[in-house]
Design a protein around this motif. Structure first.
Motif, PDB file in Angstrom:
ATOM      1  N   HIS A 132       0.835  -1.191   0.000  1.00 12.06           N
ATOM      2  CA  HIS A 132       0.000   0.000   0.000  1.00 12.06           C
ATOM      3  C   HIS A 132       0.873   1.244   0.000  1.00 12.06           C
ATOM      4  O   HIS A 132       0.561   2.252  -0.672  1.00 12.06           O
ATOM      5  N   GLY A 133       2.010   1.190   0.720  1.00 10.45           N
ATOM      6  CA  GLY A 133       2.908   2.333   0.747  1.00 10.45           C
ATOM      7  C   GLY A 133       3.515   2.606  -0.624  1.00 10.45           C
ATOM      8  O   GLY A 133       3.658   3.760  -1.038  1.00 10.45           O
ATOM      9  N   GLU A 166       0.954   4.174  -2.758  1.00  8.53           N
ATOM     10  CA  GLU A 166       0.677   5.548  -2.346  1.00  8.53           C
ATOM     11  C   GLU A 166       1.625   6.515  -3.029  1.00  8.53           C
ATOM     12  O   GLU A 166       1.249   7.660  -3.325  1.00  8.53           O
ATOM     13  N   ARG A 167       2.881   6.067  -3.270  1.00 12.94           N
ATOM     14  CA  ARG A 167       3.825   6.971  -3.914  1.00 12.94           C
ATOM     15  C   ARG A 167       3.427   7.257  -5.361  1.00 12.94           C
ATOM     16  O   ARG A 167       3.641   8.359  -5.863  1.00 12.94           O
ATOM     17  N   PRO A 186      -1.472   8.345  -5.090  1.00 12.30           N
ATOM     18  CA  PRO A 186      -1.944   8.829  -3.782  1.00 12.30           C
ATOM     19  C   PRO A 186      -3.464   8.794  -3.709  1.00 12.30           C
ATOM     20  O   PRO A 186      -4.160   8.880  -4.729  1.00 12.30           O
ATOM     21  N   GLU A 187      -3.958   8.613  -2.526  1.00 11.54           N
ATOM     22  CA  GLU A 187      -5.399   8.521  -2.337  1.00 11.54           C
ATOM     23  C   GLU A 187      -6.056   9.836  -2.720  1.00 11.54           C
ATOM     24  O   GLU A 187      -5.585  10.913  -2.403  1.00 11.54           O
ATOM     25  N   ARG A 188      -7.164   9.726  -3.444  1.00 12.46           N
ATOM     26  CA  ARG A 188      -7.902  10.901  -3.893  1.00 12.46           C
ATOM     27  C   ARG A 188      -9.367  10.770  -3.480  1.00 12.46           C
ATOM     28  O   ARG A 188      -9.865   9.667  -3.276  1.00 12.46           O
ATOM     29  N   THR A 234      -9.091   4.874  -3.563  1.00 13.08           N
ATOM     30  CA  THR A 234      -7.881   4.352  -2.948  1.00 13.08           C
ATOM     31  C   THR A 234      -6.823   4.078  -4.022  1.00 13.08           C
ATOM     32  O   THR A 234      -7.079   4.107  -5.241  1.00 13.08           O
ATOM     33  N   SER A 235      -5.627   3.800  -3.537  1.00 18.35           N
ATOM     34  CA  SER A 235      -4.517   3.497  -4.471  1.00 18.35           C
ATOM     35  C   SER A 235      -4.821   2.241  -5.278  1.00 18.35           C
ATOM     36  O   SER A 235      -4.537   2.168  -6.484  1.00 18.35           O
TER      37      SER A 235
END
Length: 435
Positions: A10-11, A14-15, A18-20, A36-37
């Motif tokens: 998930h990390g 995220e890079r 990114p969550e919107r 979510t990603s």
């Protein structure tokens, strides 16, 4: 352990994703959709797949369109080449037909000339026999005249010798009368001798004239014989070649026709020009050889009517499939394509043994010919004959169609010898050089 891996994945997402949040505002309230990603990754992957599939499909369609254009162009070129080939074959067929017609006309003209020459030959031979008879009579008369002349000479010599021996004796009145009679007889004998000598000279002159006329007649007969022999050679050789090209032995064929001959008068009878015995007359031998050749031509004519040397389609057509292997099996005939209703003709004299439906053949006609030959005419649209009917070469028997297992209107034509299929074009090509 699993939660750590999930958190690490998930990390990483995220890079990049990114969550919107997608806000949806109304007059009374505000709502949002959380992206979510993982959701963004799925959407991005799906979009890439859709775009890639669109590009690939477009490329495939373009390649198919280009290939189809090339194929159509190639098909058009092949069609043009095929049409040119068909036109060339049609022109060649027409030329062959004209040559066959011209050959048939030459053959008919040769037969007429042979008939005229035969009549002239018989007339000149009759005249020659009359001249031979007249010459024999003249020679016999001449021999009798010569013998009579010699006997008269001997009688005159004997009378002269008797007169000389009795000259010294006295001659009485009776003797004088006898001498007068002898003198008168001698005068008559001398006159007769002179007449016999003149007749002998006339007979010799007439015999020489007859010999000259006989020699001229013999030369004319020889010329007529040569012309007849050349005409026979020109007429017989093409027929021999035709039957050999069809794989038929001409001698065996002639014997079969001769055994089954049923024409008026029978085969030609040999002739004899000399009745005096001895060695055969050379003219009789040559004349009988010509009659034998004429008899052979007549038997060939009968055989040609009974063998399938003709072509079953006379209207415009094209060859679509020949004799031989096709799609892993034997194609036992030749296909002639044309419009539905094109007339179909019998290729030789024979008897109809089948006229009806026959599985893949569709409407089928079978004709049994002599020499163990059978012809078949399949995929017909109509049949104009019935079983047991006797047909002649060139007689219409049906019409071209598309019945049975067929991909288009055409005639499937077969020739079978003793039940075995053979190439029909062997007979058709052999007959085109003569008929």
């Amino acid at each position: 352990m699993r939660s750590r891996i999930t958190a690490r994945i998930h990390g990483v997402l995220e890079r990049f994703f990114p969550e919107r949040r997608l806000f949806l505002r109304s007059d009374t309230e505000t709502r949002f959709i959380r992206l979510t990603s993982e959701t963004q990754l799925v959407a991005w992957t799906g979009s890439i797949i859709v775009v890639a599939w669109t590009i690939i499909a477009t490329a495939i369609l373009l390649m198919d369109s280009i290939g189809a254009g090339n194929f159509r162009a190639q098909a058009q070129r092949d069609q043009f080449t095929y049409e040119q080939r068909l036109n060339a074959l049609s022109a060649e067929r027409d030329a062959r037909a004209m040559e066959a017609l011209a050959a048939q006309e030459r053959f008919t003209s040769a037969l007429q000339q042979i008939s005229i020459m035969q009549s002239e030959l018989l007339a000149t031979e009759e005249k020659r026999r009359e001249l031979e008879t007249g010459l024999e009579v003249v020679q016999a008369t001449l021999r009798d005249t010569m013998r009579a002349r010699e006997e008269a000479r001997r009688e005159v010599a004997a009378l002269s010798s008797e007169n000389q021996n009795e000259g010294s004796a006295s001659i009485s009145d009776d003797a004088a009368g006898t001498v007068g009679l002898l003198a008168s007889a001698l005068a008559d004998t001398a006159s007769e001798r002179d007449q016999i000598a003149a007749d002998a000279e006339f007979a010799i002159a007439q015999a020489e004239e007859m010999q000259l006329e006989l020699r001229l007649l013999q030369e004319r007969n020889d010329q007529i014989f040569r012309q007849l022999e050349e005409a026979m050679l020109v007429s017989v050789e093409p027929l021999d070649d035709m039957f050999r090209a069809a794989g038929m032995n001409p001698d065996n064929l002639i014997e079969q026709v001769r055994r089954g001959y049923s024409g008026m008068g029978g085969p030609l009878t040999p002739i004899q020009f000399s009745t005096r015995g001895g060695d055969p007359d050379p003219d009789a031998l040559r004349a009988n050889a010509i009659l034998t050749a004429m008899d052979r031509i007549n038997l060939y004519r009968i055989a040609a009517e009974k063998a399938p040397f003709s072509i079953p389609v006379r209207s415009n057509f094209r060859y679509t499939s020949g004799f031989g292997p096709r799609w892993g099996r034997l194609h036992a005939g030749t296909d002639f394509a044309g419009p539905i209703g094109t007339p179909i003709y019998a290729t030789a004299d024979g008897v109809i043994t089948h006229a009806g439906w026959s599985s893949g053949y569709g409407r089928l006609i079978k004709i049994q010919h002599d020499f163990g030959i059978e012809t078949r005419y399949a995929h017909l649209n109509a049949m104009d004959v019935r079983v047991g009917q006797r047909v002649s070469r060139g007689e219409r028997i049906g019409a071209m169609g598309n019945s049975g297992r067929s991909t288009g209107p055409h005639l499937h034509y077969e020739v079978r010898v003793n039940g075995n299929p053979v190439n029909p074009m062997t007979y058709i090509r052999a007959g085109q050089d003569v008929f």
